[in-house]
Enzyme design. Sequence first.
Site, mmCIF file in Angstrom:
data_model
loop_
_atom_site.group_PDB
_atom_site.id
_atom_site.type_symbol
_atom_site.label_atom_id
_atom_site.label_comp_id
_atom_site.label_asym_id
_atom_site.label_seq_id
_atom_site.Cartn_x
_atom_site.Cartn_y
_atom_site.Cartn_z
ATOM 1 N N HIS A 112 -6.230 1.944 -4.057
ATOM 2 C CA HIS A 112 -4.985 1.236 -3.244
ATOM 3 C C HIS A 112 -4.577 -0.081 -3.586
ATOM 4 C CE1 HIS A 112 -8.055 -1.126 -0.420
ATOM 5 N NE2 HIS A 112 -8.542 -0.838 -1.494
ATOM 6 N N CYS A 139 0.828 -1.346 0.055
ATOM 7 C CA CYS A 139 0.053 -0.017 0.117
ATOM 8 C C CYS A 139 0.738 1.224 -0.091
ATOM 9 C CB CYS A 139 -0.940 -0.009 0.994
ATOM 10 S SG CYS A 139 -0.330 0.032 2.840
ATOM 11 N N HIS A 186 -2.578 1.367 6.872
ATOM 12 C CA HIS A 186 -2.882 1.210 5.526
ATOM 13 C C HIS A 186 -3.337 2.598 4.831
ATOM 14 C CE1 HIS A 186 -4.180 -1.210 2.234
ATOM 15 N NE2 HIS A 186 -5.183 -0.296 1.606
#
Length: 355
Positions: free
Chosen positions: A330, A270, A318
């Site tokens: 993402h 990510c 994240h």
Amino acid sequence: MAAHRKPRQRSLGGGTARTAATIALAGAATATGFDGTGHAEPPLSPAQVKAKVDKLYQEAETATQKYDGAKEQAQEAQKRLNALRDEAARRTDRLNSAREALGSSAAAQYRDGGLDPAVRLLLSSDPGQYLDNAAFAERVDDRQAAAVTRVRDQLREIERLRGAARIELASLTSRQAELRRQKRTITEKLGEARQLLSQLTQGQRAGAPADGGAGRASRSAGRDPVGAVSAATATAEAPDARAAAAVAYAYGKLGSPYVWGATGPDAFDCSGLVQAAYRSAGISLPRTTYSQIGAGRRVPRSELLPGDLVFFYSGISHVGIYVGHGQMIHAPNPSAPVRLAPVDEMPFAGATRVV
């Protein structure tokens, strides 16, 4: 003649009683499942499996960010160590040259130092020239003393560099150990997630997701969400050219696989995707989510614009790139490639506008 004795009946005390009790308890355990074989654990439902998988993916993501941070710090420590070693080597070469010069001067003095200076003056065929030479020799001695001082300073500096190098080596060793620990954690979490997912049929894996974001990501992998924002719309709505370039890069990477620790160009985790997207726009971002959230100006969720970084979970583990209209791009987890997804599919933790 031996007396006839009636054999004693053994009581249920002592070892016999204990044995009987043990057998009875063992039977009871078998009957009630205490030993783990009487009643097997009920199988997990698909929703429970997905919930556990979601949790494992989140834990693996957290470990991945720690791995990325340790890797970055190890690389920096290695650069500093190499620079210190190079500088120490250069100074050692200069020190060796200075030592050789001092050695040559000392040898010459030894060869010429057998006579007292007053006797040399008396024996000299040219006293005036001798006095001039003597004055020059004194100046040479002064320069030699200065050279000795420089050598001593060089020795001290080399020792300082070596001490700093030892500290950097210890730091590097520590970072490398942290890398190994986090790698083991990631491997274990992902392995456990794969084992859980293997219990589900293909249809169950694509069914209703659990509460976590990873379940939704797995279901929608490779497919745009309803009302997906186009790349043209997202880049047009970006606040500046750099944000637009980062958004365009992210769109170009849709479908790329998730690989922990990867920063592109063909696979990403990510924070690696975010870093690569802004690198393409000429902006250098830190490697981890923990650092990226501080790399710009914080913005409230109600004021998000394309190119903003959106962060999730209380541990800031994240990150995605906002593209407008409640959506982001993402790299979710190993079960799904880089994709478009709603921002509200995970617990929102904050946002940053890169400036």
